[in-house]
Design a protein around this motif. Structure first.
Motif, short mmCIF file in Angstrom:
data_model
loop_
_atom_site.label_atom_id
_atom_site.label_comp_id
_atom_site.label_asym_id
_atom_site.label_seq_id
_atom_site.Cartn_x
_atom_site.Cartn_y
_atom_site.Cartn_z
N ASN A 11 -27.68 81.68 2.95
CA ASN A 11 -27.25 80.58 2.09
C ASN A 11 -26.27 79.65 2.80
N ASN A 16 -25.90 72.49 1.18
CA ASN A 16 -26.53 73.39 0.23
C ASN A 16 -25.75 73.42 -1.09
N ARG A 18 -26.91 75.36 -3.73
CA ARG A 18 -27.23 76.62 -4.42
C ARG A 18 -26.03 77.57 -4.32
N TYR A 23 -28.14 82.57 -6.40
CA TYR A 23 -29.07 83.13 -5.42
C TYR A 23 -29.20 84.64 -5.59
N LEU A 327 -33.86 78.10 1.98
CA LEU A 327 -33.72 77.37 0.71
C LEU A 327 -35.06 77.16 0.00
#
Length: 359
Positions: A11, A16, A18, A23, A327
């Protein structure tokens, strides 16, 4: 040959959005989905402090998965043993083995990121020795019927008997092998191995060459060879555009997630990690077009199956598939897992499995 679900919970990407929490929820759902689509196992990595991945407790996630599944094997990928006391590791995974009715495959290794060691006051500079000693302690705690006494360099205790005991006697143990010393250790202790194809290619030339070194190590120490497992990054691509997008995503994983987590300065890295310096150089120079089937599975079902036939011929009993890399959206990960089991896996079913399918 069998197939499993695998993730390192990557990650660490520029821009990013997220979150780690989102996740980890996705990963748990994907591991449960793995059983639903017929996969054999779920392998979940351990990372701390978001150095590469964000999932720090594979034992807890797999305990959650165990509670809502019946068949799938449950494995860390991998437990970083020197970060923990082996007594505690023995207790935790024996408990999961009990509550899952003997479904644990225990995979372990040294890890590679010093930043995970420092806050936990773990022995990074001497982790090769700590790992070997911890692995022997773990095996004794799982197999010996009398209380265990151990007097070693890193661990010292008397008359310890863990509860509960594992259902399996013991759970299968896999050593993560990126280098010859790890392969030698697995051969000396009589354990199975799990390996990443891109690392095997960089270090030994390929999976077949790595398997030969392992078999020789087992023979040297009078142990029968164990089970060979490898992980593979996996992407379905049905057009040149999808192929390029998958490869670009894979390069991003190597260059944004991996490089910063690996030892890069040969002057500062312990001797047992010097091979990572060359690995980092290769990752920095990596291009989408330069990726081969020694690094990733990409293409349609036929192309992926063709590569996996080579893996099977090299003596590997299982491939654990890293679909949720780079991702890739959660829904697409689940769809690709199902597509793989419908379009690729049937070609690798054993005779019993083919007969059952025919009925």
């Amino acid at each position: 040959m069998k197939f499993g679900y695998f993730t390192l919970s990557d990650n660490h990407y520029v821009g990013n959005e997220r979150t780690a929490n989102d996740y980890i929820r996705d990963i748990a759902a994907e591991a449960i989905h793995a059983e639903a689509v017929g996969m054999h196992s779920a392998w979940i990595g351990e990372h701390h402090f978001s150095t590469l991945g964000v999932l720090s407790c594979p034992d807890i996630v797999l305990g959650y998965v165990a509670a809502v599944t019946e068949r799938i094997r449950l494995a860390p990928a991998v437990n970083v043993l020197p970060l923990h006391h082996p007594i505690r590791v023995a207790e935790q995974w024996a408990t999961l083995d009990l509550l899952s009715d003997g479904r644990v495959d225990f995979a372990t290794g040294r890890g590679y990121d010093k930043r995970e060691y420092i806050p936990l006051d773990a022995p990074y500079e001497n982790n090769t020795e700590a790992f070997a000693e911890g692995l022997e302690v773990l095996h004794r705690l799982w197999t010996e019927t009398e209380p265990v006494t151990h007097k070693g360099r890193f661990y010292d205790f008397e008359n310890v008997s863990i509860t509960p005991k594992p259902v399996q006697k013991p759970p299968p143990i896999y050593v993560a092998c990126f280098s010859r010393p790890s392969i030698e250790l697995a051969g000396r202790l009589g354990h199975n191995v799990v390996v990443a194809p891109f690392a095997a290619a960089m270090q030994f030339g390929g999976l077949g060459e790595m398997a030969e070194i392992y078999n020789e190590a087992c023979a040297k120490h009078g142990n029968p060879p164990g089970r060979l497992i490898c992980s593979y990054f996996a992407h379905f691509a049905d057009s040149p555009e999808e192929d390029l997008a998958a490869r670009t995503s894979q390069v991003r994983y190597f260059q944004e997630c991996c490089i910063h987590a690996l030892p890069q300065d040969i002057e500062k890295a312990p001797p047992t990690y010097h091979y990572f310096v060359d690995m980092v150089k290769n990752m920095k120079a990596m291009t989408p077009e330069g990726l081969t089937d020694k690094s990733i599975l990409v293409g349609d079902a036929d192309a992926i199956g063709e590569t996996l036939k080579k893996v099977e011929e090299a003596g590997f009993a299982e491939v654990i598939l890293y679909f949720n890399v780079g991702l890739k959206p959660h829904r697409r990960v689940k769809d690709e897992m199902q597509r793989f089991m419908e379009e690729v896996a049937p070609a690798f079913a054993d005779a019993e499995g083919r007969l059952a399918a025919a009925e």
